[in-house]
Design an enzyme around this catalytic site. Structure first.
Site, short mmCIF file in Angstrom:
data_model
loop_
_atom_site.label_atom_id
_atom_site.label_comp_id
_atom_site.label_asym_id
_atom_site.label_seq_id
_atom_site.Cartn_x
_atom_site.Cartn_y
_atom_site.Cartn_z
N HIS A 142 0.84 -1.20 0.00
CA HIS A 142 0.00 0.00 0.00
C HIS A 142 0.87 1.25 0.00
CE1 HIS A 142 -3.45 2.55 1.53
NE2 HIS A 142 -2.42 3.24 2.00
N GLU A 143 1.88 1.28 0.86
CA GLU A 143 2.75 2.46 0.94
C GLU A 143 3.59 2.62 -0.32
OE1 GLU A 143 2.17 4.55 3.12
OE2 GLU A 143 0.91 3.25 4.36
N GLU A 188 -6.16 6.83 -0.86
CA GLU A 188 -6.15 5.63 -0.03
C GLU A 188 -6.83 4.47 -0.76
OE1 GLU A 188 -4.45 5.22 2.68
OE2 GLU A 188 -3.78 7.30 2.55
N HIS A 230 1.65 4.37 -3.01
CA HIS A 230 1.66 5.84 -2.89
C HIS A 230 2.88 6.42 -3.60
CE1 HIS A 230 -1.77 6.44 -0.36
NE2 HIS A 230 -1.28 5.80 0.68
#
Length: 303
Positions: free
Chosen positions: A142-143, A218, A146
């Site tokens: 997930h990070e 997100e 980004h």
């Protein structure tokens, strides 16, 4: 093994980031115009605004990591975390970021940096202790999404506009007529009020644009994590664990981390916002539902 769905740019996120930058640039140009009209020195505006932008763009990640007490860890200090992130970077075709660990019981993680080559990811000791390897993999993917989407850079720039407007308002009230270029109070007063009012507008617009972009990014990062790992259920499980643990963290500890909410994978708050408009993240129920739909799609996709 090839992924059922290719990992690439999220068009919806790219459009939203472009719109955010355009609107922020417009309100920022308005603020600069009002400063000039009020008689503020052009050189002073250039030095202050340019200096703050440079610091925000090139050093904000280092300053934020330092302020949160995060420290960079080597492969010898955190071999499993390094190995996990290296594997994910290969799968996502990303350069390996700097890896940090923050000593706190709050389970969380975030990414920062101005580009894919100048990025950092940080995990708290709380999340490292809480999650299983597959769940932690989902969080770190997930990070990394980004970073791949470059939305961290846009959020950094958005934060600059809000910070500058807030600073102008505070200095305007503190120093009074110091902004104006006239010789008398009659000339200074209207100019100062115009600057303060426009600065307030810039701050409000920046705030709402940041919140809206933060919520959408997100969803995009959750989707990227699901595609990189091929296991949306692992991220769903991680989010549920983080949410349940966050409710047991003292509110005083959570408030100490609140300023980083827009960057965390889960906001440092035990309760959902009363008004979703002010939330930095989508409700966890919507995130889980979106991940469940992705799980169904991935399982139903042909090999």
């Amino acid at each position: 093994m090839p992924r059922p769905t290719s990992f690439g740019r999220d068009t919806g996120l790219q459009v939203r980031m472009l719109v955010t930058i355009f609107l922020l640039g417009a309100v920022y140009a308005l603020l600069v115009g009002v400063l000039f009209a009020a008689g503020a020195s052009g050189i002073l505006i250039l030095i202050v605004a340019g200096g703050l932008l440079a610091v925000q763009f090139f050093a904000s990640d280092k300053l934020a990591l330092r302020s949160m007490g995060a420290h960079e860890v080597s492969p010898q200090e955190a071999p499993q975390l390094h190995a996990l992130i290296e594997r994910l970077c290969v799968q996502a075709d990303l350069p390996k970021p700097r890896i940090y660990v923050m000593n706190t019981s709050m389970p969380n993680a975030f990414a920062m940096g101005r580009s894919q080559k100048n990025a950092a990811v940080c995990a708290t000791t709380g999340i490292l202790e809480l999650l299983s390897p597959s769940e932690l993999e989902g969080v770190m993917a997930h990070e990394l999404t980004h970073i791949a989407n470059r939305d961290v850079m846009v959020m950094t720039l958005a934060g600059f506009f809000a910070s500058l407007a807030s600073m102008i308002v505070q200095f305007g009230f503190f120093f009074g007529g110091g902004f104006g270029g006239g010789d008398g109070d009659d000339d200074d007063g209207p100019g100062l009020m115009a600057i303060i009012l426009v600065s307030v507008v810039v701050y409000i617009v920046s705030f709402f644009l940041m919140q809206a972009l933060s919520r959408y990014r997100e969803f995009a990062a959750d989707r990227g994590s699901a595609i990189i790992t091929g296991r949306p259920s692992a991220l769903s499980s991680a989010l549920l664990k983080i949410s349940g643990t966050m409710e047991r963290i003292p509110q005083t500890d959570l408030r100490a981390h609140a300023e980083m909410n827009a960057f965390y994978i889960f906001p440092a708050s035990a309760k959902n916002s009363v008004f979703n408009l002010f939330a930095t993240h989508p409700p966890i129920e919507k995130r889980i539902a979106a991940l469940q739909r992705l799980e169904a799609q991935l399982q139903g996709a042909p090999a």
